[in-house]
Scaffold this active site. Structure first.
Site, short mmCIF file in Angstrom:
data_model
loop_
_atom_site.label_atom_id
_atom_site.label_comp_id
_atom_site.label_asym_id
_atom_site.label_seq_id
_atom_site.Cartn_x
_atom_site.Cartn_y
_atom_site.Cartn_z
N GLU A 34 32.86 34.53 48.13
CA GLU A 34 32.47 35.94 47.69
C GLU A 34 30.90 36.19 48.53
O GLU A 34 30.33 35.14 48.65
CB GLU A 34 32.28 36.05 46.33
CG GLU A 34 31.28 35.20 45.75
CD GLU A 34 30.94 35.54 44.16
OE1 GLU A 34 30.27 36.73 44.16
OE2 GLU A 34 31.03 35.03 43.10
N LYS A 168 29.53 31.54 32.57
CA LYS A 168 28.13 31.32 32.06
C LYS A 168 28.22 31.74 30.33
O LYS A 168 29.09 32.81 29.85
CB LYS A 168 27.31 32.47 32.50
CG LYS A 168 26.85 31.79 34.11
CD LYS A 168 25.45 32.51 34.24
CE LYS A 168 24.87 32.28 35.34
NZ LYS A 168 25.42 32.64 36.79
N1 PSU Z 1 28.62 34.71 37.44
C1 PSU Z 1 27.99 34.11 37.95
N2 PSU Z 1 27.14 34.27 39.21
C2 PSU Z 1 27.60 35.53 39.84
C3 PSU Z 1 28.40 36.47 39.38
C4 PSU Z 1 28.94 36.21 38.07
O1 PSU Z 1 27.48 32.93 37.31
O2 PSU Z 1 27.07 35.94 41.09
C5 PSU Z 1 28.99 37.77 40.15
C6 PSU Z 1 30.27 37.70 40.51
O3 PSU Z 1 30.33 38.11 41.83
C7 PSU Z 1 31.27 38.07 39.75
C8 PSU Z 1 30.33 39.23 39.28
O4 PSU Z 1 32.23 38.62 39.95
O5 PSU Z 1 28.95 38.85 39.25
C9 PSU Z 1 30.87 39.86 38.07
O6 PSU Z 1 30.04 40.92 37.67
P1 PSU Z 1 30.48 41.87 36.26
O7 PSU Z 1 30.20 41.10 35.35
O8 PSU Z 1 29.62 43.01 36.39
O9 PSU Z 1 31.86 42.14 36.48
#
Ligand code: PSU
Ligand code: MN
Length: 311
Positions: A34, A168
């Protein structure tokens, strides 16, 4: 006008790098990566350096990396070093999830794809294995905020295996696992029974199945998809103990970052990048070292899984 028939492939919207094109032609194993982790997940220049190192690990293990982003109105499968650098130095790149993908393409923006959007693009390209750091999930307080990452819904519908170091503890991990169960997304753990918690190996919650060997993970995925059970799987690969953060420290700083986000009224797609950046600052950069180590560890696992799926 092209029709919007389901059977119409999005070929005019997809562009492959020379390396990925050659791999497709030769039927070699490909691993998707990604780009939100590059633009919004880590600071420059460690983001670009990590992206390059992760690609190198995948090549060293006999697979071909395909970092995915939106550039110039195309879904790009496989990026050059210059393009990785561009993403790494574009903090205002659009964070692109399922909702955002058409706009990023139609407007010609620089788009960094999240887990959800990367899964969609990987699926369009026929890539079944995707390596990241951590997945999005159900946020703490979701009962009132409704903040549930689109990553989870994507895992429910799009048939790509996502190798990660768990989720996390900025998230409600118990509710994240409940959501995945409801939507039929299997959570497979490597090397331990419990689901991993990103900076630390153990979330305290059991995964669904422990499957250590890549060949058996591949057999699981082939079986799921042979049954017509569309959707992904979470492959949870705990951070190596030597690279993990002390749990008490990361838990305390996570609480602080969450309180700051609430106090500053951070909402929507800004929440996750805000928390990642604050935790990095509050740990004096130590969390970034752990983050880099766990992504590299996932790259090895993803490459071996992609190879095993070939057989
Ligand atoms: N969790 C991490 N590192 C990240 C992300 C999530 O530990 O970089 C990023 C990933 O791209 C994930 C996104 O798909 O954040 C999720 O964002 P949201 O919670 O807004 O869906
Ligand atoms: Mn969200």
């Amino acid at each position: 006008m092209t029709s919007t028939n389901r059977m119409t492939p999005a070929t005019h919207l997809i562009e492959y790098s020379a390396e990925v094109s050659a791999a497709r032609a030769a039927g070699r194993p490909i691993v998707a990566l990604e780009s939100t982790i590059i633009s919004h997940g880590m600071p420059y220049p460690q983001n670009v350096q990590t992206a390059a190192e992760v690609e190198a690990i995948i090549r060293d293990h006999g697979a071909v990396p395909a970092t995915i982003a939106v550039l110039g109105g195309k879904i790009r499968i496989g990026l050059s070093a210059a393009e990785l650098d561009l993403l790494g130095q574009s903090p205002d790149a659009m964070k692109v999830s399922r909702r955002d993908l058409p706009f990023a393409l139609s407007s010609g923006r620089i788009g960094a794809t999240t887990v959800a959007a990367t899964m969609i693009c990987a699926d369009l390209a026929g890539i079944r294995v995707f390596v990241t750091g951590g997945i999005g999930g159900v946020h703490r307080g979701a009962a009132t905020s409704f903040d549930i990452s689109a990553d989870l819904q994507e895992l429910a519908r799009t048939s790509v295996a996502v190798v990660c170091a768990g989720a996390k503890s900025i998230l409600d991990i118990g509710l994240t696992l409940e959501y995945l169960e409801t939507h039929g997304v299997p959570v497979i753990s490597i090397g331990q029974a419990n689901f991993a918690a990103f900076y630390t190996p153990d979330s305290g919650f059991p995964a669904d199945f422990r499957i250590d060997a890549a060949a058996e993970q591949a057999q699981f995925l082939r079986t799921k998809w042979a049954l017509g059970l569309a959707g992904g799987a979470v492959i949870s690969n705990p951070v190596p103990a030597a690279d993990a953060m002390p749990r008490a420290e990361i838990d305390a700083l996570t609480e602080q970052a969450l309180a700051e986000a609430a106090a500053q009224g951070v909402v929507g797609k800004a929440v996750t990048p805000f928390l990642l950046a604050r935790i990095k600052a509050l740990t004096g950069g130590a969390s970034l070292v752990t983050n880099i180590a766990l992504v590299k560890n996932n790259a090895r696992v993803g490459a071996l899984l992609a190879l095993a799926l070939q057989h």
